[in-house]
Write a protein that holds these residues in place. Structure first.
Motif, PDB file in Angstrom:
ATOM      1  N   TYR A  22      44.604  68.422  23.596  1.00 40.52           N
ATOM      2  CA  TYR A  22      44.158  68.150  22.224  1.00 40.52           C
ATOM      3  C   TYR A  22      43.884  69.424  21.432  1.00 40.52           C
ATOM      4  O   TYR A  22      43.054  69.453  20.525  1.00 40.52           O
TER       5      TYR A  22
ATOM      6  N   ILE B 210      45.692  71.187  19.130  1.00 44.42           N
ATOM      7  CA  ILE B 210      46.893  71.213  18.294  1.00 44.42           C
ATOM      8  C   ILE B 210      46.618  71.671  16.859  1.00 44.42           C
ATOM      9  O   ILE B 210      47.434  71.430  15.964  1.00 44.42           O
ATOM     10  N   THR B 211      45.501  72.350  16.659  1.00 42.98           N
ATOM     11  CA  THR B 211      45.186  72.821  15.299  1.00 42.98           C
ATOM     12  C   THR B 211      45.203  74.346  15.199  1.00 42.98           C
ATOM     13  O   THR B 211      44.866  74.890  14.152  1.00 42.98           O
ATOM     14  N   THR B 212      45.625  75.037  16.250  1.00 43.16           N
ATOM     15  CA  THR B 212      45.603  76.496  16.226  1.00 43.16           C
ATOM     16  C   THR B 212      46.794  77.039  15.434  1.00 43.16           C
ATOM     17  O   THR B 212      47.832  76.373  15.310  1.00 43.16           O
TER      18      THR B 212
ATOM     19  N   LYS C 221      50.781  75.509  15.231  1.00 44.73           N
ATOM     20  CA  LYS C 221      51.429  75.186  13.962  1.00 44.73           C
ATOM     21  C   LYS C 221      52.686  76.024  13.741  1.00 44.73           C
ATOM     22  O   LYS C 221      53.648  75.567  13.113  1.00 44.73           O
TER      23      LYS C 221
ATOM     24  N   GLU D 113      30.664  65.123  16.124  1.00 41.99           N
ATOM     25  CA  GLU D 113      30.890  66.570  16.148  1.00 41.99           C
ATOM     26  C   GLU D 113      29.621  67.369  16.384  1.00 41.99           C
ATOM     27  O   GLU D 113      29.682  68.547  16.725  1.00 41.99           O
TER      28      GLU D 113
END
Length: 315
Positions: A133, A135-137, A141, A265
């Motif tokens: 999980y 996948i935002t680095t 991208k 969060e």
């Protein structure tokens, strides 16, 4: 580089990290975990002068001894992304260990950046990111533009579900590492595809069964022996009961092995477990939103109540 002993976690991130390392170095791959790493170092110490550790969190009670053991190797490399105990990374560096650590990316991404393998191995790093999980680095991208996203997610899903199904079969996992090191597709491994298919069905059956077996506290939904992936069922349990944290427990002898997932969060599971688990003679830690713990089975009820209280006080 000389032959290495490669110690890695056995999940998607650990397996892909090991594959990236194997694409550039020779060595034996051993799957381990934070509590078992000292024993594995002792068992396989004579097989290599150098060691690589991938995706293994530093246990609160064992990291000082680990630093001493690693100092005995000709070369030691530690690559990881879990929040470390205070002072642990500095001690590793002082012991001569090459430390490449960063929270946020998965270890597979870090391994790719450290070892600089052939560019096509970025696909393997992306499998690790999807499985973890992460996948935002910026790396994810950027590199995902080089691959067909539909095929990429199919392969990552096959790998992740298949590894969950064969989690105790280390020989098959080593075969997966060797094939991935050659940049072979997970879907090219028939046994892995079949394992993934079965695991997907098991997960769906467990999800449908959860309403009958999930129990709740104020902030926690928990399930014992769900018969499927602990991480996924912990997540589904929290969703089902609308709780901040889901916990899935597997009973192994006199121990409760658990996976926890946070949907709020503000929750830091890593911090909470590193404080609570040792009080019961256990171990715990991981990430803020996804972590694991191991405690004596007789203490499970009280442990969950204390965790629920800690969440109530901190959230």
């Amino acid at each position: 580089m000389s032959d290495f002993l490669i110690l890695a976690h056995g999940d998607t991130d650990g397996v892909t990290s090991a594959a990236i390392a194997r694409s550039v170095v020779h060595g034996r791959v051993v799957f381990t975990h934070p509590v078992g790493i000292l024993g594995d170092l002792d068992e396989f110490r004579g097989e290599a002068e150098s060691v690589i550790i991938l995706d293994i969190s530093l246990d609160e009670r064992l990291w000082r001894e680990l630093a001493l053991r690693l100092h005995e190797f000709k070369e030691a490399i530690y690559i990881d992304h879990h929040p470390p105990p205070e002072g642990a990374l500095d001690l590793l560096r002082a012991s001569g260990v090459k430390v490449f650590h960063e929270e946020g990316p998965c270890t597979a991404e870090l391994a790719y950046r450290f070892f600089n393998p052939p560019s096509e191995m970025s696909r393997v790093a992306l499998y690790g990111a999807i499985g973890d999980y992460a996948i935002t680095t910026p790396f994810f991208k950027e590199k995902i533009r080089d691959w067909d996203i539909r095929s990429l997610f199919l392969e990552a899903g096959t790998l992740t579900l298949g590894l969950e199904a064969i989690r105790r079969d280390h020989e098959k996992k080593r075969l997966v590492v060797e094939e991935l090191a050659l940049n072979k597709l997970p879907s090219q491994l028939d046994f892995l595809v079949e394992a993934a298919r079965k695991q997907a069905r098991i997960l769906e059956e467990a999800r449908e069964r959860l309403p009958e077996i999930v129990q709740s506290l104020e902030n926690i939904a928990y399930v014992i022996d769900p018969g499927a992936s602990l991480g996924v069922t912990a997540f589904y349990a929290a969703v089902l009961r609308g709780k901040k944290v889901g916990v899935a427990v597997e009973v192994r002898g006199n121990w409760a092995i658990m996976s926890l997932r946070a949907r709020d969060e503000r929750v830091d599971l890593n911090k909470a477990l590193r404080i609570l688990a040792p009080k019961y003679g256990g171990h715990g830690g991981g990430h803020a939103a996804a972590a694991g713990a191991r405690i004596p089975l007789d203490d499970l009820k009280q442990f969950l109540e204390d965790l629920d209280k800690a969440l109530r006080l901190t959230v």
